[in-house]
Write an enzyme that holds these catalytic residues in place. Structure first.
Site, PDB file in Angstrom:
ATOM      1  N   HIS A  70     -21.386  32.966 -51.818  1.00  0.00           N
ATOM      2  CA  HIS A  70     -22.044  31.527 -52.197  1.00  0.00           C
ATOM      3  C   HIS A  70     -21.172  30.434 -51.290  1.00  0.00           C
ATOM      4  CE1 HIS A  70     -23.205  32.815 -56.502  1.00  0.00           C
ATOM      5  NE2 HIS A  70     -23.691  33.390 -55.743  1.00  0.00           N
ATOM      6  N   GLU A  72     -19.976  27.661 -51.955  1.00  0.00           N
ATOM      7  CA  GLU A  72     -18.552  26.977 -52.279  1.00  0.00           C
ATOM      8  C   GLU A  72     -17.436  28.125 -51.931  1.00  0.00           C
ATOM      9  OE1 GLU A  72     -21.232  26.869 -56.055  1.00  0.00           O
ATOM     10  OE2 GLU A  72     -21.289  27.902 -54.214  1.00  0.00           O
ATOM     11  N   CYS A  98     -21.432  28.760 -60.095  1.00  0.00           N
ATOM     12  CA  CYS A  98     -21.450  29.661 -60.962  1.00  0.00           C
ATOM     13  C   CYS A  98     -20.246  30.065 -61.415  1.00  0.00           C
ATOM     14  CB  CYS A  98     -22.239  31.348 -60.200  1.00  0.00           C
ATOM     15  SG  CYS A  98     -21.009  31.889 -58.986  1.00  0.00           S
ATOM     16  N   CYS A 101     -17.599  31.419 -58.629  1.00  0.00           N
ATOM     17  CA  CYS A 101     -17.198  30.145 -57.777  1.00  0.00           C
ATOM     18  C   CYS A 101     -16.366  29.104 -58.725  1.00  0.00           C
ATOM     19  CB  CYS A 101     -18.395  29.210 -57.122  1.00  0.00           C
ATOM     20  SG  CYS A 101     -19.072  30.393 -56.012  1.00  0.00           S
TER      21      CYS A 101
END
Length: 141
Positions: A70, A72, A98, A101
């Site tokens: 992801h 992040e 999420c 993260c």
């Protein structure tokens, strides 16, 4: 800092995060992230496969491959390889984090998360609230 000035900065950095998301090779969703500290961008990331892997995020069924990172996570791991510290930084991310993260955000010492689109699950936001991380949802023009 003046609240209106902070809101303008938040929107400006968020527009930059959306531009950064354009670097993603993912078809289903492109996500961008910027880590900002003392008005300086100290790291950036977008969703995609690990370094050295093929630039294809989805499998033949159009599902995300399990090893896609992801935005992040990419921004946080990138700052870890630099001389910068994410302690006290603000994370600008085009989609709310999420749960995985969110755990990284907490451990990285990030104190503020600004996002635009809500992720389909809210457990990441719930965890960040529990950790007393400031959450700001902004709409950009």
């Amino acid at each position: 800092m003046n609240e209106n000035k902070q809101e303008l900065l938040d929107k400006r950095y968020m527009r930059m995060a959306f531009i950064w998301a354009e670097n993603s090779y993912c078809e289903r969703r492109k996500v961008g992230a910027l880590l900002v500290k003392d008005k300086m961008i100290i790291s950036d990331g977008y969703n995609g496969t690990p370094v050295g892997f093929e630039n294809t995020c989805e499998d033949e069924n159009n599902a995300s491959k399990p090893y896609v990172l992801h935005a992040e996570a990419n921004a946080i791991t990138k700052v870890a390889r630099s001389n910068n510290s994410s302690e006290g930084a603000t994370l600008y991310v085009t989609s709310s984090p999420c749960i995985e993260c969110s755990k990284l955000i907490i451990q990285a010492g990030i104190k503020r998360v600004v996002y635009t689109d809500a992720y389909r699950l809210s457990d990441g936001i719930d965890l960040l609230q529990r950790a007393n991380i400031e959450l700001v949802s902004v709409e950009i023009d």
